[in-house]
Design an enzyme around this catalytic site. Sequence first.
Site, PDB file in Angstrom:
ATOM      1  N   ASN A 197       6.040  -1.349  11.310  1.00  0.00           N
ATOM      2  CA  ASN A 197       5.219  -0.919  10.182  1.00  0.00           C
ATOM      3  C   ASN A 197       5.519  -1.820   8.972  1.00  0.00           C
ATOM      4  OD1 ASN A 197       3.645   0.871   8.480  1.00  0.00           O
ATOM      5  ND2 ASN A 197       4.050   2.453  10.020  1.00  0.00           N
ATOM      6  N   LYS A 213       5.960   4.104  16.887  1.00  0.00           N
ATOM      7  CA  LYS A 213       5.884   2.980  15.946  1.00  0.00           C
ATOM      8  C   LYS A 213       7.036   3.068  14.953  1.00  0.00           C
ATOM      9  CE  LYS A 213       2.801   0.504  12.809  1.00  0.00           C
ATOM     10  NZ  LYS A 213       1.426   0.357  12.346  1.00  0.00           N
ATOM     11  N   ASN A 225       5.052   6.072   3.167  1.00  0.00           N
ATOM     12  CA  ASN A 225       4.258   6.727   2.120  1.00  0.00           C
ATOM     13  C   ASN A 225       4.058   8.227   2.284  1.00  0.00           C
ATOM     14  OD1 ASN A 225       3.888   4.179   0.871  1.00  0.00           O
ATOM     15  ND2 ASN A 225       2.390   3.705   2.460  1.00  0.00           N
ATOM     16  N   THR A 226       4.703   8.824   3.284  1.00  0.00           N
ATOM     17  CA  THR A 226       4.731  10.284   3.393  1.00  0.00           C
ATOM     18  C   THR A 226       6.190  10.687   3.234  1.00  0.00           C
ATOM     19  OG1 THR A 226       2.802  10.409   4.851  1.00  0.00           O
ATOM     20  CG2 THR A 226       4.351  12.257   4.949  1.00  0.00           C
ATOM     21  N   SER A 274       5.780   5.234   8.461  1.00  0.00           N
ATOM     22  CA  SER A 274       5.099   4.921   7.209  1.00  0.00           C
ATOM     23  C   SER A 274       6.008   5.307   6.049  1.00  0.00           C
ATOM     24  CB  SER A 274       3.790   5.695   7.098  1.00  0.00           C
ATOM     25  OG  SER A 274       3.359   5.666   5.747  1.00  0.00           O
ATOM     26  N   ASN A 323       0.823  -1.209   0.000  1.00  0.00           N
ATOM     27  CA  ASN A 323       0.000   0.000   0.000  1.00  0.00           C
ATOM     28  C   ASN A 323       0.855   1.254   0.000  1.00  0.00           C
ATOM     29  OD1 ASN A 323      -0.473   1.880   2.562  1.00  0.00           O
ATOM     30  ND2 ASN A 323       0.256  -0.126   3.281  1.00  0.00           N
ATOM     31  N   PHE A 354      -1.696   8.282   4.247  1.00  0.00           N
ATOM     32  CA  PHE A 354      -2.451   8.907   5.349  1.00  0.00           C
ATOM     33  C   PHE A 354      -3.692   9.659   4.861  1.00  0.00           C
ATOM     34  CE2 PHE A 354       1.667   9.552   8.102  1.00  0.00           C
ATOM     35  CZ  PHE A 354       1.723   8.197   8.326  1.00  0.00           C
TER      36      PHE A 354
HETATM   37  C1  LIG Z   1      -3.621  -0.819   3.630  1.00  0.00           C
HETATM   38  C2  LIG Z   1      -2.781  -0.547   4.827  1.00  0.00           C
HETATM   39  C3  LIG Z   1      -2.815   0.711   5.415  1.00  0.00           C
HETATM   40  C4  LIG Z   1      -2.019   0.974   6.537  1.00  0.00           C
HETATM   41  N1  LIG Z   1      -2.100   2.204   7.131  1.00  0.00           N
HETATM   42  C5  LIG Z   1      -1.353   2.460   8.240  1.00  0.00           C
HETATM   43  C6  LIG Z   1      -1.463   3.708   8.907  1.00  0.00           C
HETATM   44  O1  LIG Z   1      -2.229   4.580   8.530  1.00  0.00           O
HETATM   45  N2  LIG Z   1      -0.663   3.903  10.002  1.00  0.00           N
HETATM   46  C7  LIG Z   1       0.188   2.955  10.486  1.00  0.00           C
HETATM   47  O2  LIG Z   1       0.867   3.187  11.489  1.00  0.00           O
HETATM   48  N3  LIG Z   1       0.280   1.739   9.880  1.00  0.00           N
HETATM   49  C8  LIG Z   1      -0.466   1.488   8.785  1.00  0.00           C
HETATM   50  N4  LIG Z   1      -0.383   0.257   8.186  1.00  0.00           N
HETATM   51  C9  LIG Z   1       0.581  -0.733   8.729  1.00  0.00           C
HETATM   52  C10 LIG Z   1      -0.068  -1.724   9.692  1.00  0.00           C
HETATM   53  O3  LIG Z   1      -0.588  -1.078  10.822  1.00  0.00           O
HETATM   54  C11 LIG Z   1       0.978  -2.781  10.138  1.00  0.00           C
HETATM   55  O4  LIG Z   1       2.007  -2.143  10.860  1.00  0.00           O
HETATM   56  C12 LIG Z   1       1.596  -3.537   8.965  1.00  0.00           C
HETATM   57  O5  LIG Z   1       0.643  -3.767   7.958  1.00  0.00           O
HETATM   58  C13 LIG Z   1       2.203  -4.874   9.389  1.00  0.00           C
HETATM   59  O6  LIG Z   1       1.201  -5.686   9.970  1.00  0.00           O
HETATM   60  P1  LIG Z   1       0.418  -6.865   9.172  1.00  0.00           P
HETATM   61  O7  LIG Z   1       1.474  -7.722   8.521  1.00  0.00           O
HETATM   62  O8  LIG Z   1      -0.369  -7.576  10.215  1.00  0.00           O
HETATM   63  O9  LIG Z   1      -0.427  -6.190   8.158  1.00  0.00           O
HETATM   64  C14 LIG Z   1      -1.173  -0.024   7.065  1.00  0.00           C
HETATM   65  C15 LIG Z   1      -1.156  -1.291   6.468  1.00  0.00           C
HETATM   66  C16 LIG Z   1      -1.944  -1.568   5.375  1.00  0.00           C
HETATM   67  C17 LIG Z   1      -1.885  -2.940   4.764  1.00  0.00           C
END
Ligand SMILES: Cc1cc2nc3c(=O)[nH]c(=O)nc-3n(C[C@H](O)[C@H](O)[C@H](O)COP(=O)(O)O)c2cc1C
Length: 354
Positions: free
Chosen positions: A242, A213, A182-183, A180, A116, A120
Amino acid sequence: MIYRALRRAFFLVPPERIHTWVFALLRLATALTPTRRALARWLAPRDPVLATTVFGVRFPGPVGLAAGFDKNGTGLKTWGAMGFGYAEVGTVTSKAQPGNPQPRMFRLADDRALLNRMGFNNHGAGELALRLTRDVPDVPIGANIGKTKITPPDGAVADYSESARLVGPLASFLVVNVSSPNTPGLRDLQAVESLRPILTAVRAETSTPVLVKIAPDLSDPDVDEIADLAVELGLAGIVATNTTISRDGLATPGVDQLGPGGVSGPPVARRSAEVLRRLYERVGDRLVLVSVGGIETPEDAWERIISGASLLQGYTGFVYGGGLWAKHIHDGLAQRLHDGGFASLADAVGSAVR
Ligand SMILES: Cc1cc2nc3c(=O)[nH]c(=O)nc-3n(C[C@H](O)[C@H](O)[C@H](O)COP(=O)(O)O)c2cc1C
Protein backbone atom coordinates in the site's frame (compact mmCIF):
# COMPACT_ATOMS: atom_id res chain seq x y z
CA MET A 1 4.45 13.40 -26.16
CA ILE A 2 0.75 14.25 -26.38
CA TYR A 3 -0.07 13.09 -22.86
CA ARG A 4 2.56 15.42 -21.41
CA ALA A 5 0.62 18.43 -22.76
CA LEU A 6 -2.69 16.93 -21.71
CA ARG A 7 -1.31 16.21 -18.26
CA ARG A 8 -0.26 19.85 -17.88
CA ALA A 9 -3.90 20.82 -18.52
CA PHE A 10 -5.24 18.09 -16.21
CA PHE A 11 -2.92 19.24 -13.45
CA LEU A 12 -4.53 22.70 -13.45
CA VAL A 13 -7.66 21.06 -12.02
CA PRO A 14 -7.82 19.84 -8.39
CA PRO A 15 -6.78 16.15 -8.31
CA GLU A 16 -10.01 14.56 -7.10
CA ARG A 17 -12.11 16.54 -9.59
CA ILE A 18 -9.92 15.62 -12.57
CA HIS A 19 -9.96 12.00 -11.38
CA THR A 20 -13.77 12.05 -11.51
CA TRP A 21 -13.79 13.70 -14.97
CA VAL A 22 -11.16 11.46 -16.55
CA PHE A 23 -12.78 8.34 -15.10
CA ALA A 24 -16.14 9.44 -16.51
CA LEU A 25 -14.50 10.02 -19.91
CA LEU A 26 -12.90 6.56 -19.84
CA ARG A 27 -16.26 5.00 -18.98
CA LEU A 28 -17.91 6.90 -21.80
CA ALA A 29 -15.23 5.85 -24.29
CA THR A 30 -15.69 2.20 -23.33
CA ALA A 31 -19.48 2.20 -22.89
CA LEU A 32 -20.26 1.20 -26.47
CA THR A 33 -19.17 -2.21 -27.66
CA PRO A 34 -17.54 -1.05 -30.96
CA THR A 35 -15.33 1.60 -29.30
CA ARG A 36 -14.53 -0.73 -26.44
CA ARG A 37 -13.50 -3.45 -28.88
CA ALA A 38 -11.42 -1.03 -30.92
CA LEU A 39 -9.60 0.23 -27.82
CA ALA A 40 -9.01 -3.34 -26.66
CA ARG A 41 -7.58 -4.28 -30.07
CA TRP A 42 -5.11 -1.41 -29.72
CA LEU A 43 -4.25 -1.59 -26.02
CA ALA A 44 -4.99 -5.03 -24.56
CA PRO A 45 -2.15 -7.55 -24.11
CA ARG A 46 -2.32 -10.12 -26.89
CA ASP A 47 1.10 -11.72 -26.86
CA PRO A 48 0.53 -15.20 -25.36
CA VAL A 49 3.85 -14.96 -23.54
CA LEU A 50 2.25 -12.39 -21.21
CA ALA A 51 -0.69 -14.59 -20.22
CA THR A 52 -0.51 -16.28 -16.87
CA THR A 53 -2.72 -18.49 -14.71
CA VAL A 54 -2.40 -18.08 -10.96
CA PHE A 55 -4.71 -19.29 -8.18
CA GLY A 56 -6.86 -20.82 -10.90
CA VAL A 57 -7.56 -17.53 -12.69
CA ARG A 58 -6.28 -16.75 -16.19
CA PHE A 59 -4.86 -13.24 -16.65
CA PRO A 60 -4.21 -12.05 -20.25
CA GLY A 61 -1.36 -9.89 -18.90
CA PRO A 62 0.21 -9.33 -15.48
CA VAL A 63 -0.31 -5.56 -15.19
CA GLY A 64 -3.46 -4.58 -13.29
CA LEU A 65 -5.06 -1.42 -12.04
CA ALA A 66 -4.39 -0.99 -8.31
CA ALA A 67 -7.14 -0.54 -5.73
CA GLY A 68 -8.50 2.93 -5.08
CA PHE A 69 -8.90 4.14 -8.65
CA ASP A 70 -12.24 2.40 -9.23
CA LYS A 71 -13.53 2.24 -5.69
CA ASN A 72 -17.08 1.20 -6.58
CA GLY A 73 -16.57 -0.94 -9.66
CA THR A 74 -18.25 1.61 -11.90
CA GLY A 75 -15.66 0.92 -14.61
CA LEU A 76 -15.83 -2.87 -14.76
CA LYS A 77 -15.98 -2.84 -18.56
CA THR A 78 -13.33 -0.12 -18.87
CA TRP A 79 -10.08 -1.67 -17.62
CA GLY A 80 -9.63 -4.47 -20.13
CA ALA A 81 -10.13 -2.02 -22.98
CA MET A 82 -7.57 0.35 -21.40
CA GLY A 83 -4.96 -2.38 -21.66
CA PHE A 84 -4.97 -3.73 -18.13
CA GLY A 85 -4.73 -7.49 -17.61
CA TYR A 86 -7.08 -7.17 -14.64
CA ALA A 87 -8.31 -4.63 -12.09
CA GLU A 88 -8.64 -4.60 -8.34
CA VAL A 89 -11.73 -2.58 -7.45
CA GLY A 90 -12.51 -1.09 -4.01
CA THR A 91 -11.72 -0.62 -1.26
CA VAL A 92 -15.34 -1.23 -0.34
CA THR A 93 -16.55 -1.51 3.23
CA SER A 94 -19.56 -3.45 4.53
CA LYS A 95 -21.50 -0.18 4.79
CA ALA A 96 -21.34 2.84 2.46
CA GLN A 97 -19.38 5.77 3.90
CA PRO A 98 -18.32 9.26 2.74
CA GLY A 99 -14.58 9.10 3.53
CA ASN A 100 -12.58 12.05 4.83
CA PRO A 101 -13.41 15.72 4.13
CA GLN A 102 -11.93 17.20 0.95
CA PRO A 103 -9.28 18.10 -0.06
CA ARG A 104 -7.90 14.60 0.51
CA MET A 105 -5.81 13.89 -2.59
CA PHE A 106 -2.69 15.88 -3.54
CA ARG A 107 -0.07 15.77 -6.29
CA LEU A 108 3.58 15.78 -5.30
CA ALA A 109 4.62 16.75 -8.82
CA ASP A 110 8.38 17.02 -8.22
CA ASP A 111 8.31 13.41 -7.01
CA ARG A 112 5.83 12.14 -9.65
CA ALA A 113 3.94 10.99 -6.56
CA LEU A 114 0.53 11.37 -4.90
CA LEU A 115 -0.49 11.87 -1.29
CA ASN A 116 -3.98 10.76 -0.27
CA ARG A 117 -6.14 10.42 2.80
CA MET A 118 -9.37 9.42 1.04
CA GLY A 119 -10.49 7.26 3.99
CA PHE A 120 -12.39 4.60 2.00
CA ASN A 121 -15.11 6.76 0.46
CA ASN A 122 -17.35 4.13 -1.15
CA HIS A 123 -20.90 3.00 -1.87
CA GLY A 124 -20.61 -0.20 0.19
CA ALA A 125 -19.99 -3.86 -0.63
CA GLY A 126 -23.67 -4.45 -1.44
CA GLU A 127 -23.62 -1.97 -4.31
CA LEU A 128 -20.38 -3.39 -5.69
CA ALA A 129 -22.02 -6.83 -5.59
CA LEU A 130 -24.89 -5.50 -7.73
CA ARG A 131 -22.45 -4.07 -10.29
CA LEU A 132 -20.44 -7.28 -10.42
CA THR A 133 -23.65 -9.16 -11.15
CA ARG A 134 -24.81 -6.74 -13.85
CA ASP A 135 -21.66 -5.71 -15.75
CA VAL A 136 -19.75 -8.72 -17.02
CA PRO A 137 -16.11 -7.60 -17.33
CA ASP A 138 -13.68 -8.83 -19.99
CA VAL A 139 -10.73 -9.21 -17.58
CA PRO A 140 -10.53 -10.69 -14.07
CA ILE A 141 -11.74 -8.35 -11.33
CA GLY A 142 -10.46 -8.55 -7.77
CA ALA A 143 -12.45 -6.98 -4.95
CA ASN A 144 -10.59 -5.18 -2.17
CA ILE A 145 -12.39 -5.04 1.19
CA GLY A 146 -11.67 -2.82 4.22
CA LYS A 147 -13.16 -2.07 7.60
CA THR A 148 -16.03 0.39 7.92
CA LYS A 149 -14.76 3.44 9.85
CA ILE A 150 -17.45 3.37 12.56
CA THR A 151 -17.00 -0.34 13.25
CA PRO A 152 -15.00 -0.72 16.49
CA PRO A 153 -11.89 -2.93 16.43
CA ASP A 154 -13.74 -5.85 18.08
CA GLY A 155 -16.28 -5.77 15.25
CA ALA A 156 -13.62 -5.99 12.54
CA VAL A 157 -14.00 -9.74 11.95
CA ALA A 158 -17.75 -9.47 11.40
CA ASP A 159 -17.31 -6.38 9.20
CA TYR A 160 -14.78 -8.02 6.86
CA SER A 161 -16.87 -11.23 6.82
CA GLU A 162 -19.95 -9.33 5.73
CA SER A 163 -18.09 -7.73 2.79
CA ALA A 164 -16.57 -11.09 1.86
CA ARG A 165 -20.02 -12.67 1.89
CA LEU A 166 -21.39 -9.97 -0.42
CA VAL A 167 -18.64 -9.64 -3.02
CA GLY A 168 -16.54 -12.80 -2.57
CA PRO A 169 -18.51 -15.12 -4.83
CA LEU A 170 -18.70 -12.50 -7.61
CA ALA A 171 -15.02 -11.55 -7.81
CA SER A 172 -12.06 -13.43 -9.32
CA PHE A 173 -10.14 -12.84 -6.09
CA LEU A 174 -10.58 -11.02 -2.81
CA VAL A 175 -8.03 -8.71 -1.17
CA VAL A 176 -8.23 -8.07 2.57
CA ASN A 177 -6.93 -4.55 3.06
CA VAL A 178 -5.40 -3.99 6.48
CA SER A 179 -2.83 -1.48 5.29
CA SER A 180 -4.47 1.83 4.43
CA PRO A 181 -3.07 4.60 6.64
CA ASN A 182 -6.33 6.57 6.42
CA THR A 183 -8.73 4.60 8.63
CA PRO A 184 -7.79 5.03 12.29
CA GLY A 185 -6.44 1.77 13.76
CA LEU A 186 -6.70 -0.18 10.49
CA ARG A 187 -3.01 -0.96 10.18
CA ASP A 188 -3.00 -2.34 13.74
CA LEU A 189 -5.01 -5.23 12.27
CA GLN A 190 -1.78 -6.36 10.59
CA ALA A 191 -0.61 -7.71 13.95
CA VAL A 192 -0.98 -11.47 13.55
CA GLU A 193 -3.21 -11.84 16.65
CA SER A 194 -5.72 -9.49 14.98
CA LEU A 195 -5.14 -10.66 11.43
CA ARG A 196 -5.54 -14.38 12.06
CA PRO A 197 -9.27 -14.28 12.99
CA ILE A 198 -10.05 -11.84 10.14
CA LEU A 199 -8.36 -13.95 7.47
CA THR A 200 -9.78 -17.16 8.91
CA ALA A 201 -13.31 -15.73 8.84
CA VAL A 202 -12.94 -14.36 5.30
CA ARG A 203 -11.57 -17.69 4.07
CA ALA A 204 -14.51 -19.48 5.69
CA GLU A 205 -16.98 -17.12 4.00
CA THR A 206 -15.96 -17.74 0.39
CA SER A 207 -14.16 -20.21 -1.84
CA THR A 208 -12.76 -17.32 -3.92
CA PRO A 209 -8.95 -16.93 -3.62
CA VAL A 210 -8.07 -14.59 -0.73
CA LEU A 211 -5.02 -12.32 -0.60
CA VAL A 212 -3.92 -9.85 2.08
CA LYS A 213 -2.59 -6.37 1.27
CA ILE A 214 0.21 -5.09 3.48
CA ALA A 215 1.89 -1.75 4.23
CA PRO A 216 5.44 -0.84 3.24
CA ASP A 217 5.97 0.57 6.73
CA LEU A 218 5.94 -2.85 8.44
CA SER A 219 9.22 -3.97 10.01
CA ASP A 220 10.98 -6.92 8.35
CA PRO A 221 10.04 -9.35 11.15
CA ASP A 222 6.39 -8.29 10.82
CA VAL A 223 6.50 -8.96 7.07
CA ASP A 224 7.87 -12.43 7.81
CA GLU A 225 5.16 -13.14 10.38
CA ILE A 226 2.38 -12.18 7.99
CA ALA A 227 3.95 -14.27 5.23
CA ASP A 228 4.06 -17.30 7.54
CA LEU A 229 0.46 -16.71 8.62
CA ALA A 230 -0.69 -16.44 5.00
CA VAL A 231 0.94 -19.77 4.17
CA GLU A 232 -0.45 -21.40 7.30
CA LEU A 233 -4.00 -20.25 6.56
CA GLY A 234 -3.83 -21.29 2.93
CA LEU A 235 -4.18 -17.82 1.44
CA ALA A 236 -3.73 -17.40 -2.30
CA GLY A 237 -1.23 -14.57 -1.98
CA ILE A 238 -0.03 -11.20 -0.71
CA VAL A 239 -0.40 -7.77 -2.32
CA ALA A 240 2.61 -5.64 -1.41
CA THR A 241 2.44 -2.75 -0.88
CA ASN A 242 0.00 0.00 0.00
CA THR A 243 1.07 3.67 0.34
CA THR A 244 3.70 4.79 2.87
CA ILE A 245 3.33 7.22 5.76
CA SER A 246 7.04 8.07 5.43
CA ARG A 247 7.90 11.55 4.15
CA ASP A 248 11.62 10.84 3.73
CA GLY A 249 13.43 12.16 0.70
CA LEU A 250 10.50 13.99 -0.94
CA ALA A 251 11.52 16.79 -3.33
CA THR A 252 8.13 18.55 -3.56
CA PRO A 253 8.11 21.68 -1.40
CA GLY A 254 5.39 22.20 1.23
CA VAL A 255 4.48 18.53 1.78
CA ASP A 256 4.41 19.08 5.55
CA GLN A 257 1.55 21.53 5.14
CA LEU A 258 -0.67 19.01 3.34
CA GLY A 259 -1.49 17.01 6.47
CA PRO A 260 -1.61 13.24 6.99
CA GLY A 261 -1.97 10.61 4.28
CA GLY A 262 -0.22 7.87 2.34
CA VAL A 263 2.38 8.59 -0.33
CA SER A 264 2.40 6.55 -3.56
CA GLY A 265 4.60 6.43 -6.65
CA PRO A 266 8.43 6.50 -6.83
CA PRO A 267 8.93 7.42 -3.13
CA VAL A 268 7.49 4.02 -2.12
CA ALA A 269 9.24 2.02 -4.88
CA ARG A 270 12.40 1.02 -3.02
CA ARG A 271 10.66 -0.31 0.08
CA SER A 272 7.94 -1.96 -1.99
CA ALA A 273 10.56 -3.85 -4.01
CA GLU A 274 12.42 -4.74 -0.83
CA VAL A 275 9.27 -6.18 0.78
CA LEU A 276 8.63 -8.21 -2.39
CA ARG A 277 12.14 -9.70 -2.33
CA ARG A 278 11.80 -10.53 1.36
CA LEU A 279 8.44 -12.21 0.81
CA TYR A 280 9.72 -14.27 -2.12
CA GLU A 281 12.72 -15.41 -0.13
CA ARG A 282 10.38 -16.48 2.67
CA VAL A 283 7.52 -18.13 0.79
CA GLY A 284 8.86 -18.86 -2.71
CA ASP A 285 6.12 -20.33 -4.86
CA ARG A 286 3.78 -21.14 -1.97
CA LEU A 287 2.00 -17.78 -2.36
CA VAL A 288 1.25 -15.59 -5.35
CA LEU A 289 3.02 -12.26 -4.84
CA VAL A 290 1.40 -9.16 -6.33
CA SER A 291 3.80 -6.22 -6.45
CA VAL A 292 2.52 -2.65 -6.32
CA GLY A 293 4.19 0.60 -5.36
CA GLY A 294 6.13 2.95 -7.60
CA ILE A 295 6.09 0.87 -10.79
CA GLU A 296 6.55 3.43 -13.58
CA THR A 297 8.57 1.85 -16.38
CA PRO A 298 8.90 -1.56 -18.07
CA GLU A 299 12.28 -1.82 -16.33
CA ASP A 300 10.62 -1.40 -12.91
CA ALA A 301 8.00 -4.00 -13.87
CA TRP A 302 10.61 -6.50 -15.09
CA GLU A 303 12.64 -6.09 -11.89
CA ARG A 304 9.55 -7.00 -9.84
CA ILE A 305 8.79 -10.05 -12.01
CA ILE A 306 12.30 -11.49 -11.76
CA SER A 307 12.28 -10.73 -8.03
CA GLY A 308 9.25 -12.99 -7.53
CA ALA A 309 6.06 -11.11 -8.46
CA SER A 310 3.54 -13.07 -10.54
CA LEU A 311 1.26 -10.05 -10.94
CA LEU A 312 1.84 -6.28 -10.86
CA GLN A 313 -0.34 -3.25 -10.27
CA GLY A 314 -0.12 0.51 -10.68
CA TYR A 315 -2.10 3.58 -9.77
CA THR A 316 0.29 6.55 -9.66
CA GLY A 317 2.24 5.36 -12.71
CA PHE A 318 -1.04 5.32 -14.67
CA VAL A 319 -1.92 8.86 -13.51
CA TYR A 320 1.48 10.27 -14.54
CA GLY A 321 1.95 7.95 -17.53
CA GLY A 322 -1.48 8.28 -19.19
CA GLY A 323 -3.84 6.03 -21.09
CA LEU A 324 -1.14 4.03 -22.88
CA TRP A 325 0.65 3.19 -19.63
CA ALA A 326 -0.52 -0.41 -19.22
CA LYS A 327 0.22 -1.20 -22.90
CA HIS A 328 3.66 0.36 -22.60
CA ILE A 329 4.49 -1.82 -19.59
CA HIS A 330 3.05 -4.98 -21.17
CA ASP A 331 4.94 -4.38 -24.43
CA GLY A 332 8.18 -3.82 -22.53
CA LEU A 333 7.68 -7.00 -20.53
CA ALA A 334 6.91 -9.06 -23.65
CA GLN A 335 10.11 -7.76 -25.26
CA ARG A 336 12.20 -8.74 -22.23
CA LEU A 337 10.58 -12.20 -22.05
CA HIS A 338 11.40 -12.86 -25.71
CA ASP A 339 14.93 -11.41 -25.43
CA GLY A 340 15.60 -13.55 -22.37
CA GLY A 341 14.33 -16.71 -24.09
CA PHE A 342 11.53 -17.25 -21.57
CA ALA A 343 8.69 -19.41 -22.88
CA SER A 344 6.20 -17.83 -20.50
CA LEU A 345 5.86 -15.17 -17.85
CA ALA A 346 5.74 -17.84 -15.15
CA ASP A 347 9.23 -19.00 -16.16
CA ALA A 348 10.61 -15.52 -15.48
CA VAL A 349 8.99 -15.07 -12.06
CA GLY A 350 11.73 -15.06 -9.43
CA SER A 351 14.39 -15.95 -12.02
CA ALA A 352 16.84 -13.41 -10.59
CA VAL A 353 16.94 -15.20 -7.27
CA ARG A 354 16.15 -18.80 -8.08
C1 LIG B 1 -5.76 8.25 -4.45
C2 LIG B 1 -5.44 6.86 -4.02
C3 LIG B 1 -6.42 6.08 -3.42
C4 LIG B 1 -6.11 4.78 -3.00
N1 LIG B 1 -7.10 4.01 -2.46
C5 LIG B 1 -6.82 2.74 -2.08
C6 LIG B 1 -7.85 1.90 -1.57
O1 LIG B 1 -9.01 2.27 -1.47
N2 LIG B 1 -7.49 0.63 -1.18
C7 LIG B 1 -6.22 0.15 -1.30
O2 LIG B 1 -5.97 -1.01 -0.95
N3 LIG B 1 -5.23 0.93 -1.82
C8 LIG B 1 -5.52 2.19 -2.20
N4 LIG B 1 -4.52 2.96 -2.74
C9 LIG B 1 -3.15 2.40 -2.82
C10 LIG B 1 -2.83 1.80 -4.19
O3 LIG B 1 -3.67 0.72 -4.49
C11 LIG B 1 -1.35 1.33 -4.23
O4 LIG B 1 -1.17 0.29 -3.29
C12 LIG B 1 -0.36 2.45 -3.91
O5 LIG B 1 -0.80 3.67 -4.46
C13 LIG B 1 1.04 2.15 -4.44
O6 LIG B 1 1.00 1.96 -5.84
P1 LIG B 1 1.39 3.11 -6.91
O7 LIG B 1 2.73 3.65 -6.50
O8 LIG B 1 1.40 2.42 -8.23
O9 LIG B 1 0.34 4.15 -6.81
C14 LIG B 1 -4.81 4.26 -3.17
C15 LIG B 1 -3.83 5.06 -3.78
C16 LIG B 1 -4.12 6.33 -4.21
C17 LIG B 1 -3.04 7.15 -4.85
